[in-house]
Design a protein around this motif. Structure first.
Motif, PDB file in Angstrom:
ATOM      1  N   GLU A  36     -12.183  26.663  -6.198  1.00  0.00           N
ATOM      2  CA  GLU A  36     -11.515  27.675  -6.985  1.00  0.00           C
ATOM      3  C   GLU A  36     -11.293  29.415  -5.613  1.00  0.00           C
ATOM      4  OE1 GLU A  36     -10.591  29.625 -10.840  1.00  0.00           O
ATOM      5  OE2 GLU A  36     -11.347  30.886  -9.684  1.00  0.00           O
ATOM      6  N   HIS A  37     -10.526  29.536  -5.063  1.00  0.00           N
ATOM      7  CA  HIS A  37     -10.711  30.242  -4.146  1.00  0.00           C
ATOM      8  C   HIS A  37      -9.497  31.262  -4.587  1.00  0.00           C
ATOM      9  CE1 HIS A  37      -8.947  30.883   0.646  1.00  0.00           C
ATOM     10  NE2 HIS A  37      -9.866  31.599   0.616  1.00  0.00           N
ATOM     11  N   ASN A  38     -10.499  32.949  -4.547  1.00  0.00           N
ATOM     12  CA  ASN A  38      -9.549  33.343  -4.954  1.00  0.00           C
ATOM     13  C   ASN A  38      -8.415  33.579  -5.899  1.00  0.00           C
ATOM     14  OD1 ASN A  38     -10.641  35.241  -2.919  1.00  0.00           O
ATOM     15  ND2 ASN A  38      -9.130  34.273  -1.218  1.00  0.00           N
ATOM     16  N   LYS A  39      -8.490  32.767  -7.401  1.00  0.00           N
ATOM     17  CA  LYS A  39      -8.999  32.337  -8.232  1.00  0.00           C
ATOM     18  C   LYS A  39      -7.266  31.257  -8.432  1.00  0.00           C
ATOM     19  CE  LYS A  39      -9.827  36.383 -10.282  1.00  0.00           C
ATOM     20  NZ  LYS A  39      -9.137  38.028 -11.254  1.00  0.00           N
ATOM     21  N   GLU A  40      -7.601  30.543  -7.209  1.00  0.00           N
ATOM     22  CA  GLU A  40      -6.177  29.277  -7.182  1.00  0.00           C
ATOM     23  C   GLU A  40      -6.593  27.840  -6.963  1.00  0.00           C
ATOM     24  OE1 GLU A  40      -2.334  29.542  -6.723  1.00  0.00           O
ATOM     25  OE2 GLU A  40      -2.944  31.300  -8.017  1.00  0.00           O
ATOM     26  N   ILE A  41      -6.840  27.266  -8.020  1.00  0.00           N
ATOM     27  CA  ILE A  41      -7.446  25.772  -7.365  1.00  0.00           C
ATOM     28  C   ILE A  41      -6.937  25.239  -6.249  1.00  0.00           C
ATOM     29  CG2 ILE A  41      -7.942  23.332  -8.183  1.00  0.00           C
ATOM     30  CD1 ILE A  41      -9.239  25.391  -9.760  1.00  0.00           C
ATOM     31  N   VAL A  42      -7.722  24.668  -4.775  1.00  0.00           N
ATOM     32  CA  VAL A  42      -7.704  24.002  -3.793  1.00  0.00           C
ATOM     33  C   VAL A  42      -7.288  22.377  -4.200  1.00  0.00           C
ATOM     34  CG1 VAL A  42      -7.995  24.453  -1.618  1.00  0.00           C
ATOM     35  CG2 VAL A  42      -8.341  26.166  -2.642  1.00  0.00           C
ATOM     36  N   LYS A  43      -6.376  21.897  -3.763  1.00  0.00           N
ATOM     37  CA  LYS A  43      -6.048  20.623  -3.586  1.00  0.00           C
ATOM     38  C   LYS A  43      -7.246  19.802  -2.409  1.00  0.00           C
ATOM     39  CE  LYS A  43      -1.634  20.015  -4.434  1.00  0.00           C
ATOM     40  NZ  LYS A  43      -0.142  19.544  -3.851  1.00  0.00           N
ATOM     41  N   ASP A  46      -6.398  19.862   1.469  1.00  0.00           N
ATOM     42  CA  ASP A  46      -6.225  20.792   1.499  1.00  0.00           C
ATOM     43  C   ASP A  46      -7.602  21.288   2.138  1.00  0.00           C
ATOM     44  OD1 ASP A  46      -3.295  20.795   1.461  1.00  0.00           O
ATOM     45  OD2 ASP A  46      -3.097  21.482  -0.436  1.00  0.00           O
ATOM     46  N   THR A  50      -7.589  24.962   4.755  1.00  0.00           N
ATOM     47  CA  THR A  50      -7.850  26.507   4.432  1.00  0.00           C
ATOM     48  C   THR A  50      -9.263  26.780   4.048  1.00  0.00           C
ATOM     49  OG1 THR A  50      -7.281  24.920   1.648  1.00  0.00           O
ATOM     50  CG2 THR A  50      -7.808  27.847   1.923  1.00  0.00           C
ATOM     51  N   ASP A  56     -13.481  36.945   0.387  1.00  0.00           N
ATOM     52  CA  ASP A  56     -12.798  35.877  -0.545  1.00  0.00           C
ATOM     53  C   ASP A  56     -13.842  35.233  -1.383  1.00  0.00           C
ATOM     54  OD1 ASP A  56     -10.401  36.117   0.959  1.00  0.00           O
ATOM     55  OD2 ASP A  56     -11.110  33.250   1.742  1.00  0.00           O
TER      56      ASP A  56
END
Length: 67
Positions: A36-43, A46, A50, A56
């Motif tokens: 999770e990067h800045n409250k967003e799950i990263v595929k 990616d 990213t 961060d």
């Protein structure tokens, strides 16, 4: 660059690093991790693209086998 990883402040020596490079520094395989990067799950696809920036916040969960 100063980033937060799992609630802990760390100094990552490489500016403009990627999530993949951070995972590599911790010896974590991307196929067994969720980031999770800045409250967003990263595929996972990616992770290589990213980029991380100073300040961060990341949460890394990885799975360990055993019994």
């Amino acid at each position: 660059m100063n980033i937060q990883v799992n609630g802990r402040s760390i100094e990552f020596p490489k500016n403009e690093a990627t999530i993949a490079e951070l995972l590599e520094s911790y010896h974590i395989q991307k196929k067994i991790s969720v980031v999770e990067h800045n409250k967003e799950i990263v595929k996972k696809t990616d992770y290589e693209h990213t980029k991380l920036a100073d300040g961060d916040h990341l949460e890394i969960v990885h799975f360990v086998g055993g019994g």
